[in-house]
Scaffold this motif. Structure first.
Motif, PDB file in Angstrom:
ATOM      1  N   ALA A 203       0.816  -1.216   0.000  1.00 42.09           N
ATOM      2  CA  ALA A 203       0.000   0.000   0.000  1.00 42.09           C
ATOM      3  C   ALA A 203       0.848   1.263   0.000  1.00 42.09           C
ATOM      4  CB  ALA A 203      -0.932  -0.002   1.210  1.00 42.09           C
ATOM      5  N   THR A 204       2.136   1.121  -0.307  1.00 38.67           N
ATOM      6  CA  THR A 204       3.042   2.266  -0.280  1.00 38.67           C
ATOM      7  C   THR A 204       2.605   3.376  -1.229  1.00 38.67           C
ATOM      8  OG1 THR A 204       4.867   0.753   0.214  1.00 38.67           O
ATOM      9  CG2 THR A 204       5.459   2.970  -0.530  1.00 38.67           C
ATOM     10  N   ALA A 205       1.969   3.023  -2.340  1.00 42.88           N
ATOM     11  CA  ALA A 205       1.534   4.016  -3.329  1.00 42.88           C
ATOM     12  C   ALA A 205       0.530   5.010  -2.761  1.00 42.88           C
ATOM     13  CB  ALA A 205       0.934   3.310  -4.549  1.00 42.88           C
ATOM     14  N   PHE A 206      -0.094   4.644  -1.633  1.00 41.89           N
ATOM     15  CA  PHE A 206      -1.076   5.539  -1.017  1.00 41.89           C
ATOM     16  C   PHE A 206      -0.532   6.214   0.245  1.00 41.89           C
ATOM     17  CE2 PHE A 206      -3.635   2.259  -3.221  1.00 41.89           C
ATOM     18  CZ  PHE A 206      -4.295   3.083  -4.119  1.00 41.89           C
ATOM     19  N   SER A 207       0.730   6.008   0.548  1.00 44.42           N
ATOM     20  CA  SER A 207       1.327   6.616   1.737  1.00 44.42           C
ATOM     21  C   SER A 207       1.564   8.103   1.523  1.00 44.42           C
ATOM     22  CB  SER A 207       2.652   5.932   2.067  1.00 44.42           C
ATOM     23  OG  SER A 207       3.618   6.216   1.065  1.00 44.42           O
ATOM     24  N   PRO A 208       1.486   8.917   2.568  1.00 43.62           N
ATOM     25  CA  PRO A 208       1.712  10.365   2.424  1.00 43.62           C
ATOM     26  C   PRO A 208       3.060  10.697   1.793  1.00 43.62           C
ATOM     27  CG  PRO A 208       0.753   9.877   4.559  1.00 43.62           C
ATOM     28  CD  PRO A 208       1.091   8.557   3.948  1.00 43.62           C
ATOM     29  N   HIS A 209       4.094   9.947   2.130  1.00 42.64           N
ATOM     30  CA  HIS A 209       5.426  10.228   1.580  1.00 42.64           C
ATOM     31  C   HIS A 209       5.435  10.044   0.064  1.00 42.64           C
ATOM     32  CE1 HIS A 209       9.776  10.394   1.181  1.00 42.64           C
ATOM     33  NE2 HIS A 209       9.744   9.239   0.528  1.00 42.64           N
TER      34      HIS A 209
END
Length: 487
Positions: A203-209
């Motif tokens: 789910a990294t693609a949706f992380s704030p960073h």
């Protein structure tokens, strides 16, 4: 409540039209579902996924998936006031009439010229993408070596022909195309999800960073085009059934479908290569990224099917942008801001045939110039022609947000403050920030630097100023016509 195309308002529109020597569009021929087809077709779901998502991932990062949700949320907030104000707008004209009602006739006409410019160049630019993808498909599947110019001119001819048909025929054509596109995109995204992707689901693609990284501008520029044409729901105000209810359903329905679909598909593309591998693939071979993922996770048959349907996807976008621009020209012709002949409709089909034919002729000349000059159909015709539209769309929507606030500031008409004051102001601030980001990092989108980007960006203020000047000229020389520039 005054419905946009209630029986009484439709009769009023016809009376006004006949009194001024122009015609009205056919009423009651479009459902909410058909209007949604027009809106989604303008964004070319499959064409965007194949041609634009890899570009966004390569230049901005995997956070593109999250940015698509952000852009959808901004437009959803905008739509709260937009739908509320739509109750009080009786004529076709889209955001032109919204800005006129809220901020006055000069700026309203300026926004109309901006919208015509944006949708016209978007239609012309999309022909470049259609031509290059058709050329590649013909070569890979049929082993035909054909010039892109052939497909571009065929697209112009088909656009002109279909544009002269009734709007319900256009909706049926777009409905079939859009349905096929969505089904194929979902098949791909679900297959990647069920298989666990290349390195396991993340789910990294949706992380704030990832979403709010350093290259936010190009991601925003590309993501905002995914929703291009969503405001076209009001452009078909005189042609829908069940008036305001249809417009409300179509607006929220189109934004919701596009936001969820694009974010899901973009995330699936990232998963098919892994978080790091997706950026590397997008930079090394963006045009084949989607096809490679489809072949790896499903099979060659899907990659080949996608290569065919992406062609129809881009033609649907050409047609949808063409229809939007034609209806803005129709509205301006009927209000006599432009020659009244543009306000004529074909009696049998109810289409704004003069505006449509004029746009087709202009497109033919424009494409001929690019073909004669030997320019690239994708990097020149598509990217450069659509750049003014990419800048114009958030600017136009921002103006409309401010106009909605100003309109209800004078009289809330019994509506809650959060709906007609807070949401429009919040959307205006967000859209202004999006527009600034796009302009500030325009070179990352166009791949050019210096005066080229300045020239392309200046199309936006030039169109607005030209429209404002036209309104002031009408106020001085033709006050009766000037008074007609109102909802």
């Amino acid at each position: 409540m005054q419905n946009i195309v209630s029986a009484s308002s439709a009769d009023d529109a016809r009376s006004d039209a006949h009194a001024s020597g122009v015609d009205s569009l056919r009423s009651g021929v479009l459902s909410a579902r058909q209007v949604i087809f027009f809106v989604i077709a303008a964004a070319a779901p499959l064409g965007f996924s194949v041609g634009a998502i890899p570009l966004a991932i390569g230049r901005g990062g995997i956070g593109t998936a999250g940015i698509l949700l952000v852009c959808g949320a901004i437009l959803a907030v905008f739509s709260v006031g937009y739908v509320a104000m739509a109750r009080h707008i009786r004529k076709v004209g889209g955001l032109y009439l919204f800005v006129t009602a809220g901020l006055g006739r000069p700026l309203g006409l300026g926004s109309a010229f901006l919208a015509v410019m944006a949708y016209a160049v978007a239609s012309i630019g999309s022909i470049g993408a259609f031509a290059i993808f058709t050329q590649h498909t013909a070569h890979s599947l049929l082993h035909w070596d054909t010039p892109w110019e052939l497909w571009a001119f065929l697209a112009v001819a088909a656009m002109g022909l279909v544009g002269l048909l009734g709007v319900d025929i256009n909706a049926r054509v777009l409905g079939i195309v859009v349905t096929c596109e969505i089904v194929l995109l979902l098949v791909f995204a679900v297959a990647v999800t069920l298989s666990g992707g290349a390195e396991g689901l993340s789910a990294t693609a949706f992380s704030p960073h990832a979403v709010f990284g350093s290259d936010l501008g190009p991601m925003m520029a590309i993501a905002i085009t995914a929703f291009a044409g969503f405001e076209a729901t009001v452009l078909f105000a005189e042609e829908v059934r069940d008036g305001h209810r249809t417009i409300r359903r179509a607006t929220y329905g189109a934004i919701s479908v596009m936001m969820v679909l694009y974010a899901f598909v973009c995330w699936a593309v990232v998963q098919s290569f892994g978080d790091a591998g997706a950026v590397e693939q997008a930079n090394s071979d963006p045009t084949n990224m989607f096809f490679a993922a489809a072949e790896n996770f499903i099979g060659l048959w899907l990659a080949q099917t996608l290569s065919v349907v992406v062609v129809t996807s881009w033609f649907a976008a050409v047609l949808a942008f063409h229809n939007a621009a034609a209806r803005y020209l129709f509205a301006l012709g009927r209000d006599r801001a432009l020659p009244p002949v543009l306000g004529r409709v074909q009696q049998r089909t109810g289409s704004p045939w003069v505006a449509s034919a004029g746009l087709s002729a202009f497109t033919l000349v424009f494409v001929s110039v690019f073909a004669t000059a030997g320019l690239d159909p994708y990097l020149d015709l598509f990217v450069l022609c659509t750049t003014p539209a990419v800048v114009a769309l958030p600017v136009l929507t921002c103006l409309a947000s401010v106009a909605v606030f100003a309109y209800f500031l004078r009289n809330r008409r019994g509506l809650p403050v959060w709906q007609v004051w807070f949401c429009p102001l919040l959307a205006a601030a967000a859209l202004a920030f999006v527009a600034w980001l796009i302009v500030d990092q325009l070179s990352l989108f166009t791949g050019r630097s210096g005066v080229v980007n300045i020239f392309l960006a200046l199309f936006v203020p030039a169109a607005v100023l030209f429209g404002c000047a036209r309104a002031l000229w009408l106020r001085q020389g033709q006050p009766d016509t000037y008074e007609r520039l109102a909802p």
